[in-house]
Design a protein around this motif. Structure first.
Motif, PDB file in Angstrom:
ATOM      1  N   GLN A 195      38.039  32.173  27.523  1.00  0.00           N
ATOM      2  CA  GLN A 195      38.647  30.871  27.234  1.00  0.00           C
ATOM      3  C   GLN A 195      39.847  30.615  28.141  1.00  0.00           C
ATOM      4  OE1 GLN A 195      37.086  28.615  25.561  1.00  0.00           O
ATOM      5  NE2 GLN A 195      38.653  27.072  25.880  1.00  0.00           N
ATOM      6  N   GLY A 196      41.067  30.605  27.622  1.00  0.00           N
ATOM      7  CA  GLY A 196      42.220  30.271  28.443  1.00  0.00           C
ATOM      8  C   GLY A 196      42.485  31.233  29.579  1.00  0.00           C
ATOM      9  N   GLU A 197      41.923  32.419  29.498  1.00  0.00           N
ATOM     10  CA  GLU A 197      42.098  33.417  30.562  1.00  0.00           C
ATOM     11  C   GLU A 197      41.028  33.319  31.638  1.00  0.00           C
ATOM     12  OE1 GLU A 197      44.783  35.376  30.665  1.00  0.00           O
ATOM     13  OE2 GLU A 197      45.401  34.254  28.878  1.00  0.00           O
ATOM     14  N   TRP A 198      40.063  32.408  31.465  1.00  0.00           N
ATOM     15  CA  TRP A 198      38.953  32.322  32.414  1.00  0.00           C
ATOM     16  C   TRP A 198      39.442  31.816  33.766  1.00  0.00           C
ATOM     17  CZ3 TRP A 198      34.850  33.757  34.561  1.00  0.00           C
ATOM     18  CH2 TRP A 198      33.991  32.927  35.281  1.00  0.00           C
ATOM     19  N   ASP A 199      39.089  32.549  34.795  1.00  0.00           N
ATOM     20  CA  ASP A 199      39.395  32.172  36.172  1.00  0.00           C
ATOM     21  C   ASP A 199      38.191  32.537  37.026  1.00  0.00           C
ATOM     22  OD1 ASP A 199      40.251  31.756  38.740  1.00  0.00           O
ATOM     23  OD2 ASP A 199      42.031  33.024  38.599  1.00  0.00           O
ATOM     24  N   PRO A 200      37.402  31.549  37.455  1.00  0.00           N
ATOM     25  CA  PRO A 200      36.182  31.860  38.215  1.00  0.00           C
ATOM     26  C   PRO A 200      36.443  32.478  39.568  1.00  0.00           C
ATOM     27  CG  PRO A 200      36.583  29.490  38.164  1.00  0.00           C
ATOM     28  CD  PRO A 200      37.561  30.105  37.221  1.00  0.00           C
ATOM     29  N   ARG A 204      33.091  40.585  34.392  1.00  0.00           N
ATOM     30  CA  ARG A 204      32.994  40.776  32.940  1.00  0.00           C
ATOM     31  C   ARG A 204      32.180  39.661  32.296  1.00  0.00           C
ATOM     32  NH1 ARG A 204      31.100  42.759  29.374  1.00  0.00           N
ATOM     33  NH2 ARG A 204      31.878  42.542  27.249  1.00  0.00           N
ATOM     34  N   MET A 205      32.343  38.430  32.786  1.00  0.00           N
ATOM     35  CA  MET A 205      31.545  37.318  32.270  1.00  0.00           C
ATOM     36  C   MET A 205      30.061  37.547  32.525  1.00  0.00           C
ATOM     37  SD  MET A 205      29.789  34.429  33.510  1.00  0.00           S
ATOM     38  CE  MET A 205      30.548  34.060  35.105  1.00  0.00           C
ATOM     39  N   GLU A 206      29.716  38.004  33.724  1.00  0.00           N
ATOM     40  CA  GLU A 206      28.305  38.278  34.037  1.00  0.00           C
ATOM     41  C   GLU A 206      27.773  39.407  33.149  1.00  0.00           C
ATOM     42  OE1 GLU A 206      26.351  36.800  36.358  1.00  0.00           O
ATOM     43  OE2 GLU A 206      27.715  35.775  37.755  1.00  0.00           O
ATOM     44  N   GLN A 207      28.583  40.430  32.931  1.00  0.00           N
ATOM     45  CA  GLN A 207      28.167  41.531  32.061  1.00  0.00           C
ATOM     46  C   GLN A 207      27.915  41.045  30.642  1.00  0.00           C
ATOM     47  OE1 GLN A 207      31.534  44.066  32.641  1.00  0.00           O
ATOM     48  NE2 GLN A 207      30.750  44.986  34.536  1.00  0.00           N
ATOM     49  N   GLU A 208      28.802  40.196  30.152  1.00  0.00           N
ATOM     50  CA  GLU A 208      28.616  39.654  28.806  1.00  0.00           C
ATOM     51  C   GLU A 208      27.326  38.842  28.717  1.00  0.00           C
ATOM     52  OE1 GLU A 208      30.958  37.016  25.406  1.00  0.00           O
ATOM     53  OE2 GLU A 208      31.532  36.828  27.520  1.00  0.00           O
ATOM     54  N   GLY A 209      27.049  38.069  29.758  1.00  0.00           N
ATOM     55  CA  GLY A 209      25.807  37.295  29.762  1.00  0.00           C
ATOM     56  C   GLY A 209      24.582  38.183  29.645  1.00  0.00           C
ATOM     57  N   PRO A 216      19.127  36.120  35.998  1.00  0.00           N
ATOM     58  CA  PRO A 216      19.493  35.358  37.192  1.00  0.00           C
ATOM     59  C   PRO A 216      20.214  36.214  38.219  1.00  0.00           C
ATOM     60  CG  PRO A 216      21.099  34.981  35.480  1.00  0.00           C
ATOM     61  CD  PRO A 216      20.023  35.844  34.865  1.00  0.00           C
ATOM     62  N   VAL A 217      20.307  35.709  39.436  1.00  0.00           N
ATOM     63  CA  VAL A 217      21.138  36.348  40.456  1.00  0.00           C
ATOM     64  C   VAL A 217      22.611  36.254  40.063  1.00  0.00           C
ATOM     65  CG1 VAL A 217      21.873  36.235  42.878  1.00  0.00           C
ATOM     66  CG2 VAL A 217      19.456  35.908  42.273  1.00  0.00           C
ATOM     67  N   LYS A 218      22.971  35.141  39.436  1.00  0.00           N
ATOM     68  CA  LYS A 218      24.364  34.930  39.026  1.00  0.00           C
ATOM     69  C   LYS A 218      24.390  33.936  37.878  1.00  0.00           C
ATOM     70  CE  LYS A 218      25.156  31.256  42.430  1.00  0.00           C
ATOM     71  NZ  LYS A 218      26.022  30.795  43.539  1.00  0.00           N
ATOM     72  N   ALA A 219      25.508  33.893  37.190  1.00  0.00           N
ATOM     73  CA  ALA A 219      25.688  32.915  36.116  1.00  0.00           C
ATOM     74  C   ALA A 219      25.858  31.522  36.705  1.00  0.00           C
ATOM     75  CB  ALA A 219      26.896  33.288  35.264  1.00  0.00           C
ATOM     76  N   GLY A 220      25.620  30.526  35.868  1.00  0.00           N
ATOM     77  CA  GLY A 220      25.807  29.149  36.295  1.00  0.00           C
ATOM     78  C   GLY A 220      27.256  28.724  36.106  1.00  0.00           C
ATOM     79  N   ILE A 221      27.924  28.373  37.204  1.00  0.00           N
ATOM     80  CA  ILE A 221      29.328  27.966  37.159  1.00  0.00           C
ATOM     81  C   ILE A 221      29.388  26.445  37.202  1.00  0.00           C
ATOM     82  CG2 ILE A 221      31.569  28.126  38.286  1.00  0.00           C
ATOM     83  CD1 ILE A 221      30.558  30.753  37.083  1.00  0.00           C
TER      84      ILE A 221
END
Length: 404
Positions: free
Chosen positions: A244-249, A257-262, A289-294
């Motif tokens: 959430q507020g800590e998200w920085d693409p 970590r976001m990809e791991q969670e996915g 996927p190769v990567k998450a959708g940003i």
């Protein structure tokens, strides 16, 4: 070693593909650089499986392309290859189901058909300089550093990479708590049954019950299912809070970590549904996927910043180069979208001034990093609209070259 081209397009997603095709078809020696190994961006690498923004927003009328040219060309090619004769009507919008593998194939074929277009894949853009001779890009491709030179540069990276490398004051980014959430998408194969709205509601109820019982992670709450154009294949999309507020693409640790969670959520869903839902019992492990959708990172500040109010009022512009057809689909959390529709079902215009800055001659930008406010981006970031702004930027780049 320096490579030269009349036009360089950075980023091979929907906007970059359209920009490169438009420039090459107009006669410019064009070089398209892409960090992944497939063109198509989110539509191939992140498994985003619908083309949104291709159609006129008035769903009381038969469907119609909102932008002619490359968006309609690619949309029609996808319809032909998937056997669809019309888009799907989903509430107040038309959408076209697309298949990521076929999109990659279409992109390859269109590029190979243009003798003036060259593609560099597996290429990371790491430096940008400007002098009286033009633009100089530093890249690394397959471990080798090279320099590219061009009179005209089109940035369709989605991240405003050119501005971030050369002059960060040219770009903007909202705080992490408001950034549109990333999506993790996977393909499930061998799913049985008919997947209508009732089926989706029933499957959602199974997931909610499992979360309450501690059998699935809480992030699975937003999982949504949509069928591929091909029988037995279903895509699952999970929006992630990503801190959430800590998200920085742009933070590689947070991105990882976001990809791991996915992956964790999708594989937990597969394991649970395979055990508890009869339609999922034949399913092998899902295709990841190769990567998450940003959905959002940074955007340019152009000579005009198009706003959500511009879109809602269906404002038209004397210098418009494309039309928007998709409502503002705001996803500031993982609990589902909040839509702001146009006040009237009429497509607003997108002015050319959103694609350049007067103080950066020879630099154009399109797609997800065009000049828009946070709310307008929720509409303009979709693939159909990215194709339209990319095509416009490619044509504007060639016009610039012809004047030099």
């Amino acid at each position: 070693m320096t490579l030269e081209a009349d036009v360089i397009v950075a980023g091979g997603g929907s906007a970059g593909l359209a920009a490169a095709l438009a420039a090459a078809r107009a006669g410019a020696r064009t070089l398209l650089i892409e960090r992944q190994t497939k063109l198509g961006g989110m539509g191939t690498n992140a498994l985003v499986h619908t083309f949104c923004g291709l159609f006129h927003p008035d769903v009381s009328q038969p469907w119609a392309w909102v932008n002619a040219g490359i968006p309609a060309e690619i949309g029609q090619a996808m319809m032909d290859r998937t056997g669809q004769t019309a888009p799907d009507l989903m509430g107040r919008v038309y959408v076209l189901r697309q298949h990521p593998s076929l999109y990659a194939q279409i992109a390859d074929e269109l590029c190979l058909a243009e003798p003036r277009l060259s593609v560099l894949s597996g290429t990371e853009w790491i430096d940008l300089q400007k002098d009286e001779k033009g633009w100089h890009l530093g890249i690394i491709t397959r471990g080798e550093r090279r320099t590219l030179h061009t009179q005209t540069l089109v940035d369709t990276t989605g991240d405003a990479t050119g501005a971030r490398l050369l002059r960060p004051s040219w770009c903007q980014q909202v705080e992490g708590s408001r950034l549109y959430r990333p999506a993790y998408i996977a393909a499930f194969h061998g799913v049985l049954g008919t997947h209508d709205d009732g089926w989706r509601l029933q499957t959602g109820a199974v997931i909610v019950r499992a979360i309450r019982e501690g059998l699935l992670p809480a992030a699975a709450i937003g999982a949504g299912f949509r069928d591929s154009p091909f029988a037995g294949e279903t895509f699952v999309t999970v929006d992630l809070e990503a801190g959430q507020g800590e998200w920085d693409p742009f933070d590689p640790t947070k991105r990882a970590r976001m990809e791991q969670e996915g992956r964790e959520v999708v594989l937990a869903l597969w394991k649970y549904l395979r055990q508890q839902h009869p339609d999922f019992r034949p399913c092998p492990p899902p295709m990841l996927p190769v990567k998450a959708g940003i959905r959002e990172t940074a955007r340019y500040i152009g000579d005009y910043i198009i706003t959500g109010d511009d879109l809602a009022s269906s404002r038209r512009f004397e210098d418009e180069v494309a039309l928007a057809g998709w409502p503002m689909e705001k996803r500031e959390n993982a609990r589902g979208p909040k839509f702001r529709y146009f006040d009237e079902p009429l497509p607003p215009g997108i002015p050319a001034r959103c694609l350049f800055r007067q103080d950066a001659p020879g630099l154009f930008f399109a797609g997800r990093c065009l000049s828009a406010d946070h709310e307008a981006l929720a509409s303009l970031r979709v693939m159909g609209t990215c194709m339209a702004t990319g095509e416009a930027a490619g044509k504007m780049a060639v016009d610039f070259v012809s004047r030099c």
